[in-house]
Scaffold this active site. Sequence first.
Site, mmCIF file in Angstrom:
data_model
loop_
_atom_site.group_PDB
_atom_site.id
_atom_site.type_symbol
_atom_site.label_atom_id
_atom_site.label_comp_id
_atom_site.label_asym_id
_atom_site.label_seq_id
_atom_site.Cartn_x
_atom_site.Cartn_y
_atom_site.Cartn_z
ATOM 1 N N THR A 184 0.823 -1.208 0.000
ATOM 2 C CA THR A 184 0.000 0.000 0.000
ATOM 3 C C THR A 184 0.854 1.255 0.000
ATOM 4 O OG1 THR A 184 -1.672 -1.199 1.278
ATOM 5 C CG2 THR A 184 -1.856 1.193 1.214
ATOM 6 N N TYR A 221 -2.822 -10.363 4.673
ATOM 7 C CA TYR A 221 -2.902 -8.942 4.998
ATOM 8 C C TYR A 221 -4.360 -8.603 5.276
ATOM 9 C CZ TYR A 221 -2.171 -3.845 4.448
ATOM 10 O OH TYR A 221 -2.112 -2.489 4.626
ATOM 11 N N TYR A 275 -13.689 -4.720 -3.139
ATOM 12 C CA TYR A 275 -14.755 -4.391 -4.087
ATOM 13 C C TYR A 275 -15.602 -5.618 -4.420
ATOM 14 C CZ TYR A 275 -17.388 -2.348 -7.901
ATOM 15 O OH TYR A 275 -18.410 -1.914 -8.701
ATOM 16 N N ILE A 308 4.910 -4.483 10.369
ATOM 17 C CA ILE A 308 5.163 -4.061 8.991
ATOM 18 C C ILE A 308 4.830 -2.578 8.967
ATOM 19 C CG2 ILE A 308 4.480 -4.313 6.578
ATOM 20 C CD1 ILE A 308 4.120 -7.293 7.113
ATOM 21 N N LYS A 318 -0.421 -9.957 8.668
ATOM 22 C CA LYS A 318 -0.275 -8.538 8.979
ATOM 23 C C LYS A 318 -1.642 -8.077 9.444
ATOM 24 C CE LYS A 318 0.703 -3.982 7.003
ATOM 25 N NZ LYS A 318 1.033 -3.203 5.777
ATOM 26 N N ARG A 323 -9.479 -0.505 4.682
ATOM 27 C CA ARG A 323 -9.286 -0.226 3.257
ATOM 28 C C ARG A 323 -10.101 -1.148 2.352
ATOM 29 N NH1 ARG A 323 -4.966 3.100 1.595
ATOM 30 N NH2 ARG A 323 -3.661 3.837 3.310
#
Length: 294
Positions: free
Chosen positions: A46, A135, A109, A206, A163, A140
């Site tokens: 990201t 992740y 999405y 991270i 993560k 997000r």
Amino acid sequence: MPHLFEGVGVALATPFKNNEVDYNALERHVDFLLENGVKAIIVNGTTAESPTLTEEEKAHILESVIQQVNHRVTIIAGTGTNNTAKSIQASLRAKALGADAIMLITPYYNKTNQRGLIKHFETIANEVKLPVVLYNVPSRTNMTIEPETVETLSHNQYIVAIKDATNDFDYYEDVKRRIDQETFALYSGNDDNVVDFYNRGGNGVISVIGNAIPREFQALYDAKQRGEDISKDFEPIGKLLSALSVDVNPIPIKALTSYLGFGDYELRLPLIPLEVEDAKVLIDAFQQFKAGEL
């Protein structure tokens, strides 16, 4: 199996010059991170503005970092997308270039259900045969990996870490109860919660701020491993992180990497730089931090 790394992994920012990747600045930045003790570098995540990078740019950036690092620290490639087939292609490319592991975000999405998550992650892992870091960043993606799903995925021989960017310690404790922490690592995805994360047995972070203060952030983890109380040590870092929260990642951190000489202060749309006054406040906070005045 040992963990991929212990301590600070840095989610590497991408320097640009005239809207092109600035590979000279990238090399200087990676040298800075290595010289200051980071334990892993995460490429094309990201913070790298990966949605705006072409596939060719991603491959070239990853190849450049792998060659420069030359096995000195772990290289983890961000290869996850909301398309399983494309994620496999990207992951196989990363493997061919020499990445040590891959990081896979939850589909966004066209988000799926938990059964779909298991199928998505396991299909990629079994095809690519590289260590996988899951992740989980629901802020997000509007999608989370439920603790039961993490437990199921942790039994796959290739899926070795998560993560966790939920900033939810009830979630963390539930996941921790369900996995074998000897073989499955827990990494924070939130720089601001590392004291609690380490105190609860987390294996590292991270990091975004590690782009600018790698030595200080790794020292925090090392102090915890020596049994020290790191709450006081974290206070100035916490103040710097508060200044960094002026806008969404990676807009503020790139102001700092630019200030340090690692590329122009340039982002790709839809991201835009901080207003001049906001950037000044952030740089002032960073200077105060480095001078021991925060």
